[in-house]
Scaffold this active site. Structure first.
Site: not given
Ligand SMILES: *Cc1c(COP(=O)(O)O)cnc(C)c1O
Length: 384
Positions: A188
Protein backbone atom coordinates in the site's frame (compact mmCIF):
# COMPACT_ATOMS: atom_id res chain seq x y z
CA UNK A 1 11.48 -9.20 -11.92
CA UNK A 2 9.97 -5.72 -11.63
CA UNK A 3 7.27 -6.23 -8.94
CA UNK A 4 3.79 -4.71 -9.22
CA UNK A 5 4.25 -2.97 -5.89
CA UNK A 6 6.81 -2.68 -3.14
CA UNK A 7 7.64 -0.65 -0.06
CA UNK A 8 10.24 2.09 0.24
CA UNK A 9 12.26 1.75 3.46
CA UNK A 10 15.09 4.19 4.18
CA UNK A 11 17.63 4.64 6.98
CA UNK A 12 15.28 6.94 8.92
CA UNK A 13 12.66 4.16 8.98
CA UNK A 14 15.21 1.62 10.18
CA UNK A 15 16.50 4.01 12.85
CA UNK A 16 12.97 4.71 14.08
CA UNK A 17 12.34 1.00 14.64
CA UNK A 18 15.75 0.43 16.25
CA UNK A 19 15.22 3.39 18.60
CA UNK A 20 11.90 1.88 19.66
CA UNK A 21 13.55 -1.48 20.32
CA UNK A 22 15.91 0.31 22.73
CA UNK A 23 13.03 2.13 24.44
CA UNK A 24 10.85 1.03 27.36
CA UNK A 25 7.88 0.24 25.17
CA UNK A 26 7.51 -2.42 22.51
CA UNK A 27 3.73 -2.25 22.44
CA UNK A 28 0.99 0.14 23.61
CA UNK A 29 3.58 2.80 24.30
CA UNK A 30 3.77 6.44 23.31
CA UNK A 31 4.43 5.86 19.59
CA UNK A 32 0.93 4.44 19.05
CA UNK A 33 -0.81 7.64 20.11
CA UNK A 34 1.74 9.80 18.29
CA UNK A 35 1.10 7.90 15.06
CA UNK A 36 -2.67 8.06 15.54
CA UNK A 37 -2.54 11.81 16.16
CA UNK A 38 -0.20 12.40 13.22
CA UNK A 39 -2.45 10.53 10.76
CA UNK A 40 -5.59 12.20 12.16
CA UNK A 41 -3.94 15.60 11.78
CA UNK A 42 -2.62 14.87 8.28
CA UNK A 43 -6.10 13.81 7.15
CA UNK A 44 -8.11 16.33 9.13
CA UNK A 45 -9.94 13.65 11.13
CA UNK A 46 -11.18 14.07 14.71
CA UNK A 47 -9.36 10.92 15.87
CA UNK A 48 -7.76 7.72 14.58
CA UNK A 49 -7.32 4.22 16.02
CA UNK A 50 -4.31 2.12 14.98
CA UNK A 51 -4.78 -1.66 14.83
CA UNK A 52 -2.86 -4.72 13.60
CA UNK A 53 -4.22 -4.62 10.01
CA UNK A 54 -6.98 -3.08 7.91
CA UNK A 55 -9.04 -6.28 8.08
CA UNK A 56 -9.25 -5.86 11.86
CA UNK A 57 -9.95 -2.15 11.34
CA UNK A 58 -12.93 -2.96 9.08
CA UNK A 59 -14.20 -5.53 11.59
CA UNK A 60 -14.25 -3.20 14.61
CA UNK A 61 -15.52 -0.28 12.50
CA UNK A 62 -18.51 -2.44 11.55
CA UNK A 63 -19.05 -3.38 15.21
CA UNK A 64 -18.86 0.28 16.21
CA UNK A 65 -21.51 0.98 13.54
CA UNK A 66 -23.72 -1.52 15.33
CA UNK A 67 -23.59 -4.18 12.59
CA UNK A 68 -24.81 -7.57 13.81
CA UNK A 69 -26.95 -10.61 13.01
CA UNK A 70 -29.96 -9.70 10.87
CA UNK A 71 -28.19 -6.62 9.45
CA UNK A 72 -26.78 -6.10 5.96
CA UNK A 73 -23.55 -4.63 4.64
CA UNK A 74 -23.12 -3.72 0.98
CA UNK A 75 -19.77 -3.25 -0.72
CA UNK A 76 -18.17 -3.37 -4.16
CA UNK A 77 -17.46 -6.74 -5.78
CA UNK A 78 -14.26 -5.20 -7.21
CA UNK A 79 -12.25 -5.31 -3.99
CA UNK A 80 -10.13 -7.45 -1.71
CA UNK A 81 -12.18 -10.02 0.20
CA UNK A 82 -11.65 -8.18 3.52
CA UNK A 83 -14.12 -5.42 2.51
CA UNK A 84 -16.91 -8.04 2.57
CA UNK A 85 -15.64 -10.50 5.18
CA UNK A 86 -15.97 -7.87 7.92
CA UNK A 87 -19.76 -8.25 7.66
CA UNK A 88 -19.59 -12.02 8.04
CA UNK A 89 -17.37 -11.63 11.15
CA UNK A 90 -20.25 -9.63 12.67
CA UNK A 91 -22.84 -12.26 11.77
CA UNK A 92 -24.39 -9.90 9.22
CA UNK A 93 -25.29 -10.54 5.58
CA UNK A 94 -23.23 -9.26 2.65
CA UNK A 95 -24.46 -8.00 -0.68
CA UNK A 96 -22.72 -6.13 -3.47
CA UNK A 97 -23.35 -3.10 -5.68
CA UNK A 98 -21.97 -3.30 -9.20
CA UNK A 99 -19.25 -0.93 -10.39
CA UNK A 100 -19.00 1.94 -12.83
CA UNK A 101 -17.08 0.62 -15.87
CA UNK A 102 -15.09 3.88 -16.09
CA UNK A 103 -13.74 4.41 -12.57
CA UNK A 104 -14.18 0.73 -11.55
CA UNK A 105 -15.62 2.06 -8.27
CA UNK A 106 -19.05 1.29 -6.81
CA UNK A 107 -21.64 2.86 -9.14
CA UNK A 108 -23.77 5.59 -7.58
CA UNK A 109 -26.80 4.94 -9.87
CA UNK A 110 -26.57 1.20 -9.11
CA UNK A 111 -26.48 1.96 -5.38
CA UNK A 112 -29.49 4.27 -5.65
CA UNK A 113 -31.53 1.68 -7.57
CA UNK A 114 -30.64 -1.09 -5.18
CA UNK A 115 -31.62 1.08 -2.19
CA UNK A 116 -34.98 1.88 -3.78
CA UNK A 117 -35.68 -1.83 -4.29
CA UNK A 118 -34.41 -2.74 -0.81
CA UNK A 119 -36.67 -0.17 0.81
CA UNK A 120 -39.73 -1.86 -0.71
CA UNK A 121 -38.52 -5.19 0.67
CA UNK A 122 -37.55 -3.74 4.09
CA UNK A 123 -34.03 -4.95 3.45
CA UNK A 124 -31.95 -1.78 3.66
CA UNK A 125 -28.25 -2.03 4.58
CA UNK A 126 -26.94 -0.79 7.93
CA UNK A 127 -23.45 -0.20 6.52
CA UNK A 128 -22.25 0.58 2.99
CA UNK A 129 -18.53 0.20 2.25
CA UNK A 130 -17.42 2.07 -0.86
CA UNK A 131 -13.86 1.11 -1.80
CA UNK A 132 -11.47 3.75 -3.12
CA UNK A 133 -10.28 1.42 -5.89
CA UNK A 134 -6.67 1.99 -6.98
CA UNK A 135 -6.54 5.05 -4.68
CA UNK A 136 -9.47 7.07 -6.06
CA UNK A 137 -12.54 7.75 -3.92
CA UNK A 138 -16.04 6.88 -5.14
CA UNK A 139 -18.74 9.48 -5.73
CA UNK A 140 -18.83 10.25 -2.00
CA UNK A 141 -21.03 13.34 -2.34
CA UNK A 142 -23.79 11.29 -3.90
CA UNK A 143 -23.25 8.47 -1.42
CA UNK A 144 -23.43 10.86 1.55
CA UNK A 145 -26.81 12.10 0.31
CA UNK A 146 -28.04 8.50 0.06
CA UNK A 147 -26.63 7.67 3.52
CA UNK A 148 -28.63 10.57 4.97
CA UNK A 149 -31.76 9.59 3.07
CA UNK A 150 -31.66 5.88 3.91
CA UNK A 151 -29.88 6.00 7.27
CA UNK A 152 -26.85 3.78 6.72
CA UNK A 153 -23.28 4.23 7.93
CA UNK A 154 -20.88 5.18 5.14
CA UNK A 155 -17.59 3.38 5.86
CA UNK A 156 -14.97 4.16 3.22
CA UNK A 157 -12.45 1.37 2.65
CA UNK A 158 -9.54 3.63 1.71
CA UNK A 159 -6.93 0.88 2.06
CA UNK A 160 -5.53 2.11 -1.28
CA UNK A 161 -5.95 5.80 -0.67
CA UNK A 162 -4.03 7.44 2.18
CA UNK A 163 -2.70 10.69 0.66
CA UNK A 164 -5.61 11.01 -1.78
CA UNK A 165 -8.23 13.72 -1.62
CA UNK A 166 -11.86 14.19 -2.60
CA UNK A 167 -13.64 17.51 -3.20
CA UNK A 168 -10.60 19.29 -1.78
CA UNK A 169 -10.58 17.34 1.51
CA UNK A 170 -8.04 14.64 2.37
CA UNK A 171 -9.41 11.09 2.24
CA UNK A 172 -9.85 10.14 5.89
CA UNK A 173 -11.16 13.56 6.95
CA UNK A 174 -14.65 12.03 7.10
CA UNK A 175 -16.04 15.21 5.60
CA UNK A 176 -18.49 12.88 3.83
CA UNK A 177 -17.87 9.36 5.13
CA UNK A 178 -18.73 8.40 8.71
CA UNK A 179 -15.55 6.35 9.12
CA UNK A 180 -12.53 5.62 6.94
CA UNK A 181 -10.11 2.68 7.00
CA UNK A 182 -6.48 2.68 5.81
CA UNK A 183 -4.15 -0.29 5.29
CA UNK A 184 -0.41 -0.14 5.90
CA UNK A 185 0.44 -3.47 4.25
CA UNK A 186 3.78 -3.18 2.37
CA UNK A 187 2.16 -2.94 -1.08
CA UNK A 188 0.00 0.00 0.00
CA UNK A 189 1.01 3.69 -0.03
CA UNK A 190 2.84 3.75 3.33
CA UNK A 191 3.66 0.71 5.45
CA UNK A 192 3.98 -0.47 9.04
CA UNK A 193 4.69 -4.08 7.99
CA UNK A 194 1.16 -5.03 8.95
CA UNK A 195 -1.21 -2.33 10.14
CA UNK A 196 -4.52 -0.63 9.70
CA UNK A 197 -6.36 2.41 11.00
CA UNK A 198 -9.91 3.61 11.53
CA UNK A 199 -10.43 7.37 11.24
CA UNK A 200 -13.53 8.68 13.00
CA UNK A 201 -15.60 11.82 13.47
CA UNK A 202 -16.03 11.76 17.25
CA UNK A 203 -14.31 10.83 20.51
CA UNK A 204 -16.98 8.37 21.63
CA UNK A 205 -16.52 6.18 18.55
CA UNK A 206 -12.74 6.32 18.96
CA UNK A 207 -13.07 5.20 22.58
CA UNK A 208 -15.34 2.33 21.55
CA UNK A 209 -12.86 1.25 18.86
CA UNK A 210 -9.97 1.34 21.35
CA UNK A 211 -11.96 -0.90 23.69
CA UNK A 212 -12.78 -3.34 20.88
CA UNK A 213 -9.08 -3.34 19.91
CA UNK A 214 -8.17 -4.60 23.38
CA UNK A 215 -10.59 -7.35 24.52
CA UNK A 216 -13.52 -5.05 25.32
CA UNK A 217 -11.69 -4.02 28.49
CA UNK A 218 -12.00 -0.62 30.17
CA UNK A 219 -10.01 1.04 32.95
CA UNK A 220 -12.34 4.02 33.04
CA UNK A 221 -14.37 3.90 36.30
CA UNK A 222 -17.15 5.87 34.59
CA UNK A 223 -17.67 3.01 32.11
CA UNK A 224 -17.67 0.25 34.77
CA UNK A 225 -20.56 -1.56 36.40
CA UNK A 226 -20.23 -0.80 40.09
CA UNK A 227 -17.25 0.89 41.71
CA UNK A 228 -13.59 0.35 40.86
CA UNK A 229 -11.86 -1.96 43.36
CA UNK A 230 -8.48 -0.23 43.12
CA UNK A 231 -5.63 0.85 40.92
CA UNK A 232 -5.21 -2.61 39.41
CA UNK A 233 -8.83 -2.94 38.43
CA UNK A 234 -10.28 -3.26 34.95
CA UNK A 235 -13.51 -4.65 33.59
CA UNK A 236 -14.42 -6.40 30.39
CA UNK A 237 -17.73 -4.81 29.44
CA UNK A 238 -18.14 -6.23 25.93
CA UNK A 239 -16.53 -8.85 23.69
CA UNK A 240 -13.44 -7.37 22.03
CA UNK A 241 -10.27 -8.74 20.46
CA UNK A 242 -6.53 -8.40 20.62
CA UNK A 243 -6.19 -6.27 17.51
CA UNK A 244 -3.38 -4.12 18.92
CA UNK A 245 -0.39 -3.07 16.84
CA UNK A 246 3.08 -2.60 18.33
CA UNK A 247 5.10 0.53 19.06
CA UNK A 248 7.62 -0.78 16.52
CA UNK A 249 4.92 -0.55 13.85
CA UNK A 250 3.80 2.88 15.02
CA UNK A 251 7.37 4.21 14.94
CA UNK A 252 7.77 2.90 11.40
CA UNK A 253 4.42 4.43 10.47
CA UNK A 254 5.43 7.86 11.79
CA UNK A 255 8.63 7.74 9.80
CA UNK A 256 6.75 6.63 6.68
CA UNK A 257 4.06 9.29 7.11
CA UNK A 258 6.72 11.99 6.80
CA UNK A 259 7.32 10.70 3.26
CA UNK A 260 3.66 10.32 2.26
CA UNK A 261 3.43 13.44 0.09
CA UNK A 262 6.59 12.47 -1.77
CA UNK A 263 5.35 8.93 -2.33
CA UNK A 264 2.03 10.11 -3.73
CA UNK A 265 3.66 12.77 -5.91
CA UNK A 266 5.97 10.17 -7.46
CA UNK A 267 3.09 7.71 -7.97
CA UNK A 268 1.05 10.44 -9.67
CA UNK A 269 3.99 11.32 -11.91
CA UNK A 270 4.45 7.67 -12.89
CA UNK A 271 0.72 7.28 -13.56
CA UNK A 272 0.73 10.34 -15.82
CA UNK A 273 3.77 8.95 -17.59
CA UNK A 274 2.05 5.58 -18.18
CA UNK A 275 -0.97 7.41 -19.57
CA UNK A 276 1.22 9.39 -22.00
CA UNK A 277 3.29 6.41 -23.08
CA UNK A 278 0.22 4.20 -23.57
CA UNK A 279 -2.06 6.83 -25.10
CA UNK A 280 -1.90 5.22 -28.55
CA UNK A 281 -1.76 1.58 -27.42
CA UNK A 282 -5.47 1.03 -28.08
CA UNK A 283 -6.18 -0.25 -24.55
CA UNK A 284 -8.33 1.05 -21.69
CA UNK A 285 -6.48 3.36 -19.31
CA UNK A 286 -7.52 4.48 -15.79
CA UNK A 287 -10.29 7.06 -15.77
CA UNK A 288 -10.46 9.82 -13.19
CA UNK A 289 -13.56 11.40 -11.78
CA UNK A 290 -13.56 15.17 -11.50
CA UNK A 291 -13.69 15.54 -7.71
CA UNK A 292 -11.12 12.89 -6.83
CA UNK A 293 -7.33 13.14 -6.64
CA UNK A 294 -6.07 9.56 -6.54
CA UNK A 295 -3.18 8.30 -4.39
CA UNK A 296 -2.41 5.94 -7.30
CA UNK A 297 -2.03 2.65 -5.45
CA UNK A 298 -2.66 0.80 -8.73
CA UNK A 299 -2.41 1.53 -12.43
CA UNK A 300 -4.92 -0.82 -14.07
CA UNK A 301 -5.16 -1.19 -17.85
CA UNK A 302 -7.95 -2.99 -19.73
CA UNK A 303 -7.04 -5.26 -22.63
CA UNK A 304 -9.34 -7.42 -24.78
CA UNK A 305 -10.68 -10.17 -22.52
CA UNK A 306 -9.87 -13.12 -24.84
CA UNK A 307 -6.19 -12.05 -24.93
CA UNK A 308 -5.75 -11.01 -21.30
CA UNK A 309 -4.25 -14.32 -20.20
CA UNK A 310 -1.71 -14.39 -23.05
CA UNK A 311 -0.70 -10.76 -22.51
CA UNK A 312 -0.38 -11.31 -18.76
CA UNK A 313 1.75 -14.43 -19.25
CA UNK A 314 3.98 -12.70 -21.83
CA UNK A 315 4.62 -9.85 -19.36
CA UNK A 316 5.49 -12.26 -16.56
CA UNK A 317 7.89 -14.10 -18.91
CA UNK A 318 9.46 -10.71 -19.72
CA UNK A 319 10.13 -10.18 -16.00
CA UNK A 320 7.28 -7.76 -15.38
CA UNK A 321 5.45 -8.55 -12.15
CA UNK A 322 1.95 -7.71 -13.32
CA UNK A 323 -1.08 -8.61 -11.24
CA UNK A 324 -4.88 -8.60 -11.50
CA UNK A 325 -7.24 -6.58 -9.26
CA UNK A 326 -9.69 -8.06 -8.52
CA UNK A 327 -11.25 -11.47 -8.89
CA UNK A 328 -14.82 -10.35 -7.99
CA UNK A 329 -15.50 -11.21 -4.36
CA UNK A 330 -18.94 -12.69 -5.08
CA UNK A 331 -17.33 -15.32 -7.33
CA UNK A 332 -14.98 -16.61 -4.62
CA UNK A 333 -15.97 -20.17 -3.67
CA UNK A 334 -16.93 -19.05 -0.15
CA UNK A 335 -19.33 -16.44 -1.54
CA UNK A 336 -20.75 -18.79 -4.19
CA UNK A 337 -21.68 -21.04 -1.24
CA UNK A 338 -23.71 -18.11 0.10
CA UNK A 339 -25.68 -18.09 -3.18
CA UNK A 340 -23.83 -15.63 -5.42
CA UNK A 341 -23.23 -16.63 -9.05
CA UNK A 342 -21.84 -15.53 -12.39
CA UNK A 343 -23.89 -12.73 -13.91
CA UNK A 344 -24.86 -11.15 -10.58
CA UNK A 345 -22.56 -8.12 -11.09
CA UNK A 346 -21.72 -8.03 -14.80
CA UNK A 347 -19.61 -4.85 -14.80
CA UNK A 348 -17.28 -6.16 -12.09
CA UNK A 349 -17.05 -9.49 -13.89
CA UNK A 350 -16.23 -7.83 -17.22
CA UNK A 351 -13.63 -5.61 -15.53
CA UNK A 352 -11.97 -8.68 -14.04
CA UNK A 353 -11.77 -10.36 -17.44
CA UNK A 354 -9.94 -7.39 -19.00
CA UNK A 355 -7.75 -6.00 -16.22
CA UNK A 356 -4.00 -6.04 -15.72
CA UNK A 357 -2.28 -4.02 -12.95
CA UNK A 358 1.08 -2.65 -14.09
CA UNK A 359 4.00 -2.10 -11.68
CA UNK A 360 3.55 1.11 -9.69
CA UNK A 361 5.47 2.16 -6.58
CA UNK A 362 7.44 5.19 -5.44
CA UNK A 363 10.85 3.65 -6.21
CA UNK A 364 9.94 2.59 -9.76
CA UNK A 365 12.43 4.35 -12.06
CA UNK A 366 11.58 5.91 -15.40
CA UNK A 367 13.90 3.35 -17.02
CA UNK A 368 12.09 0.41 -15.40
CA UNK A 369 8.77 1.94 -16.39
CA UNK A 370 9.99 2.22 -19.99
CA UNK A 371 10.81 -1.49 -19.83
CA UNK A 372 7.26 -2.24 -18.63
CA UNK A 373 5.76 -0.16 -21.43
CA UNK A 374 7.97 -1.77 -24.09
CA UNK A 375 7.07 -5.26 -22.84
CA UNK A 376 3.35 -4.39 -22.82
CA UNK A 377 3.42 -2.93 -26.34
CA UNK A 378 5.28 -6.03 -27.53
CA UNK A 379 2.77 -8.33 -25.83
CA UNK A 380 -0.14 -6.38 -27.29
CA UNK A 381 1.35 -6.87 -30.74
CA UNK A 382 2.45 -10.49 -30.47
CA UNK A 383 0.70 -12.38 -27.64
CA UNK A 384 -2.07 -14.44 -29.21
C1 LIG B 1 -5.23 -4.50 1.47
C2 LIG B 1 -6.70 -4.31 1.57
C3 LIG B 1 -7.44 -4.63 2.71
C4 LIG B 1 -6.86 -5.38 3.87
O1 LIG B 1 -5.72 -4.82 4.37
P1 LIG B 1 -4.83 -5.58 5.45
O2 LIG B 1 -4.10 -4.46 6.14
O3 LIG B 1 -3.91 -6.48 4.67
O4 LIG B 1 -5.72 -6.34 6.36
C5 LIG B 1 -8.78 -4.31 2.75
N1 LIG B 1 -9.39 -3.72 1.71
C6 LIG B 1 -8.72 -3.42 0.58
C7 LIG B 1 -9.45 -2.76 -0.55
C8 LIG B 1 -7.37 -3.72 0.47
O5 LIG B 1 -6.71 -3.46 -0.67
Amino acid sequence: MIPYGRQHIDEADIQAVVDTLRSDWLTQGPAIERFEQAVAQRCGAADAVFVCNATAALHIACLAAGLGPGDRLWTSPNTFVASANCALYCGAEVDFVDIDPGTLNMSLPALREKLERAQGQRALPKVVVPVAFAGQSCDLRGMRALADEYGFTLLEDASHAIGASYAGEPVGSNALADMTVFSFHPVKIITTGEGGMVLVRDAATAEHLRRLRSHGITRDPAAMQGPSEGGWYYQQIELGFNYRATDLQAALGLSQLAKLDGFVARRRQLAERYSQLLAKAGIGLPQSQALAESAWHLYVVQVPAPRRRAIFDALRVAGIGVNVHYHPVHLQPWYRRLGFAEGDFPQAEACYQRSISLPLYADLTDAAQDQVVAALLDALEHAA
